[in-house]
Design an enzyme around this catalytic site. Structure first.
Site, PDB file in Angstrom:
ATOM      1  CG  ASP A  57      -1.891   1.119   1.295  1.00 31.56           C
ATOM      2  OD1 ASP A  57      -1.999   1.852   0.309  1.00 31.56           O
ATOM      3  OD2 ASP A  57      -2.553   1.274   2.334  1.00 31.56           O
ATOM      4  CG  ASP A  78      -4.094   5.133  -2.337  1.00 28.80           C
ATOM      5  OD1 ASP A  78      -3.104   4.633  -1.767  1.00 28.80           O
ATOM      6  OD2 ASP A  78      -5.254   4.964  -1.924  1.00 28.80           O
TER       7      ASP A  78
END
Length: 478
Positions: free
Chosen positions: A154, A356
């Protein structure tokens, strides 16, 4: 043509063909792929497959890990089919993540939450703490002897953590055996009086606690998932040749949430506790990945600048003023089917944007999304529309088609970097009678824009943290 008289219509058609051939020849002569403004998609390719097709070529690169979708057949986590969420649930979780990112960036939420003495058995509740989770997983080794763990990676998170024995309060079900620090000769806790412990505040949004003399971390995610436990150091093995001693990570004693049976999470953000920063001496904060075209194929996550495509184009990374963790980008334009959308540059600068890996659907300023949706619908008018799915409001029923033509979408970033999205980065498939434009609008133009993972599919995305650059190349997974 001799002395025959040719009608203007035929002559115009003849000229058009000649011009097209000239354009194509010129494009190939200059080494360019001629511009194409639509994708022809075989609908069978949009349907999920139960067979994993591996892009093993990508893993020839040194310092590379295989990336798989946590709910697809390439993942060992996929064995638990009963817990695979529906698309509506995935989109709902995605909305929770986006709200959490916005909260973290909100200027009035710059305060942190203290963890008290009950630290390792209590949840640090903070609205706007670091957001995490995501769709894609990699497998790394931890401890001595090494234990393999499948972790979500992430770019929107900083701290790396995994569930640990003895699970003082709670552990969710994971596929791998839960890591037992007492069986590793290289594990040690961080003292709660050390500066290293204090550095958790910026990485997690929570002030660390103390259990006896051990430092306690706590992190909560946008979907109410969380991990609390001991902050420690351990040997991390990324590949057989890339091993890091004294890697700082969270050893989770109280963990709950929607992690899809992954053992925890790898934080690739910009904070000094992220994996990117902790391995900077070797990789210089340089990494790249390619997210696979579907959940039944594979991609990669590579560290260091080896194996980067020669065709990569770099834009400048910006810093989002309210948070040093996220990778800021500057979107300056969008085109649909070769048609540049009439969006003022100020629309994109009002809220700024980040890239992201954990957000599924790209979020755009409502003014930009409205223009995108309008042009996309116009160019897709030959197909019957379908009911919306959650946040996706432009959906089509392709039941009666074997193939469809979908307009190409291109994003332009600062520095005139134009990126063509893959066909799989344009559409989000619920079922074949409900295939949607994979974008959503924010509620206000001043909300942060997010370039999400659906739109990143098959691109090689290159992060040069030290150089302050972000690169893109098409066809990245093969």
């Amino acid at each position: 043509m001799g002395d025959k008289i040719v009608s203007p219509t035929v002559f115009s058609a003849y000229l058009a063909v000649v011009c097209l051939v000239c354009t194509l020849k010129e494009g190939y002569a200059l080494g360019r792929t001629p511009t194409v403004d639509s994708h022809t998609i075989q609908l069978s390719s949009l349907l999920p497959s139960s067979i994993c097709t591996s892009a093993t070529k990508a893993l020839d690169k040194k310092s590379s890990l295989q990336v798989v979708h946590k709910h697809g057949p390439c993942s060992q986590l996929h064995q638990d089919k009963a817990n695979i969420p529906t698309h509506a649930q995935i989109l709902l979780q995605d909305e929770a993540r986006v709200k959490s990112i916005r909260s973290k960036l909100a200027k009035d939420l710059g305060r942190s939450t203290n963890l008290d003495q009950t630290d390792a058995v209590s949840l640090p509740a903070k609205d706007g703490s670091v957001v995490g989770a995501g769709n894609y997983v990699v497998t790394v080794g931890l401890g001595t002897p090494k234990k393999d763990l499948t972790l979500i990676f992430d770019t929107g998170s900083d701290i790396t953590w995994t569930q640990c024995q003895p699970c003082a309060r709670s552990c969710y079900k994971q596929q791998d055996p839960i890591f037992n620090p007492s069986l590793s000769s290289t594990y040690s806790n961080i003292s709660c009086t050390s500066p290293t412990c204090s550095s958790l505040t910026s990485a997690t949004g929570n002030t660390p606690g103390c259990s006896s003399t051990a430092c306690v971390y706590g992190i909560q995610y946008g979907d109410k998932s969380f991990s609390v436990g001991l902050f420690a150091k351990e040997k991390l093995t990324l590949t057989p040749t890339d091993v890091f001693d004294d890697f700082l990570f969270g050893c989770g004693q109280n963990n709950q949430g929607l992690f899809g049976r992954a053992a925890g999470l790898i934080g690739l953000g910009r904070d000094k506790l992220s994996l990117t920063s902790q391995t900077a001496a070797k990789y210089n904060k340089f990494f790249s990945y390619c997210l696979p075209s579907s959940s039944s194929s594979t991609g990669f996550l590579s560290f260091g600048n080896g194996g980067v495509s020669k065709s990569v184009e770099f834009t400048t990374l910006s810093t989002i003023s309210q948070s040093s963790s996220f990778y800021g980008i500057s979107i300056v334009g969008i085109s649909v089917g070769g048609q540049k959308l009439p969006i003022s540059a100020s629309v994109f600068t009002a809220g700024g944007a980040i890239i992201d890996s954990g957000t599924v659907i790209t979020r755009l300023p409502p003014t930009a999304y409205s223009a995108l949706r309008s042009e996309f619908r116009k160019q897709m008018s030959q197909y019957p529309m379908a009911q919306p799915v959650s946040i996706l409001d432009t959906c089509y029923d392709f039941s009666n088609f074997s193939s469809v033509n979908v307009p190409v979408i291109r994003f332009t970033f600062s520095g005139s970097v134009e990126v063509q999205l893959d066909a799989t980065g344009v559409l989000y498939v619920n079922i074949i009678s409900q295939v949607c434009l994979g974008f959503a609008g924010n509620s206000d133009d001043t909300d942060i824009g997010i370039f999400g993972n659906t739109q990143q599919k098959t691109l090689q995305v290159v992060y040069d943290g030290a150089g302050g650059k972000l690169g893109f190349a098409t066809g990245g997974c093969t």
